[in-house]
Design an enzyme around this catalytic site. Structure first.
Site, PDB file in Angstrom:
ATOM      1  N   ILE A   1     -11.248 -19.158  14.395  1.00  0.00           N
ATOM      2  CA  ILE A   1     -10.484 -18.581  15.487  1.00  0.00           C
ATOM      3  C   ILE A   1      -9.670 -17.441  14.901  1.00  0.00           C
ATOM      4  O   ILE A   1      -8.961 -17.626  13.902  1.00  0.00           O
ATOM      5  CB  ILE A   1      -9.566 -19.646  16.134  1.00  0.00           C
TER       6      ILE A   1
ATOM      7  N   ASN B   1      -6.916 -15.893  15.515  1.00  0.00           N
ATOM      8  CA  ASN B   1      -5.463 -15.930  15.324  1.00  0.00           C
ATOM      9  C   ASN B   1      -5.003 -17.063  14.412  1.00  0.00           C
ATOM     10  O   ASN B   1      -3.810 -17.260  14.235  1.00  0.00           O
ATOM     11  CB  ASN B   1      -4.730 -15.978  16.673  1.00  0.00           C
ATOM     12  N   CYS B   2      -5.926 -17.793  13.805  1.00  0.00           N
ATOM     13  CA  CYS B   2      -5.581 -18.869  12.861  1.00  0.00           C
ATOM     14  C   CYS B   2      -5.167 -18.235  11.527  1.00  0.00           C
ATOM     15  O   CYS B   2      -5.878 -17.396  10.967  1.00  0.00           O
ATOM     16  CB  CYS B   2      -6.788 -19.779  12.673  1.00  0.00           C
ATOM     17  N   ASN B   3      -4.006 -18.629  11.013  1.00  0.00           N
ATOM     18  CA  ASN B   3      -3.498 -18.050   9.761  1.00  0.00           C
ATOM     19  C   ASN B   3      -4.446 -18.283   8.589  1.00  0.00           C
ATOM     20  O   ASN B   3      -4.621 -17.406   7.741  1.00  0.00           O
ATOM     21  CB  ASN B   3      -2.115 -18.599   9.440  1.00  0.00           C
TER      22      ASN B   3
ATOM     23  N   LYS C   1      -7.278 -15.924   8.891  1.00  0.00           N
ATOM     24  CA  LYS C   1      -6.838 -14.573   8.524  1.00  0.00           C
ATOM     25  C   LYS C   1      -6.809 -14.405   7.005  1.00  0.00           C
ATOM     26  O   LYS C   1      -7.255 -13.380   6.481  1.00  0.00           O
ATOM     27  CB  LYS C   1      -5.450 -14.288   9.101  1.00  0.00           C
TER      28      LYS C   1
END
Length: 114
Positions: free
Chosen positions: A7, A9-11, A14
């Site tokens: 996903i 926006n998952c840190n 990223k």
């Protein structure tokens, strides 16, 4: 080419994508929000890693399940049923590489296997 599932926006995703970009590794990103995982894909992954490794029991989605739902996850069939309804509960990122499946972000593992 690497296949990266997660996903945007998952840190942790990223961090992994930044690491891949910094090391100039080519990949295709599959966002579960736009391309949900299929039963066929889950079963393919489970030939390489165990079903319980795919289930992220530390995340918010797992914690939102009722105790009964959590207790019902006993084998690959029950895990797949829950994961298909909650793709965000699949350990992220999941990277398909020629050397196997990598789950999560571990820089040392990435250095040795990518």
């Amino acid at each position: 080419m690497l296949q990266v599932y997660g996903i945007k926006n998952c840190n942790t995703v990223k961090k992994a994508l930044d690491w891949l970009n910094d090391h100039k590794l080519e990949y295709v990103f599959h966002d579960y929000k736009k391309e949900p995982a299929t039963l066929q894909k889950l079963e393919e992954w489970e030939k390489k890693v165990s079903w319980d490794q795919l289930v992220n029991k530390k995340g918010t989605t797992w914690r939102k399940l009722s105790p009964e739902e959590q207790a019902s996850v006993q084998d690959s069939e029950s895990a797949n049923r829950v994961l298909l309804n909650n793709n965000s509960m699949i350990k992220r990122p999941l990277i398909e590489s020629p050397k196997g499946i990598l789950l999560g972000f571990d820089e040392e593992e990435y250095k040795s296997k990518l």
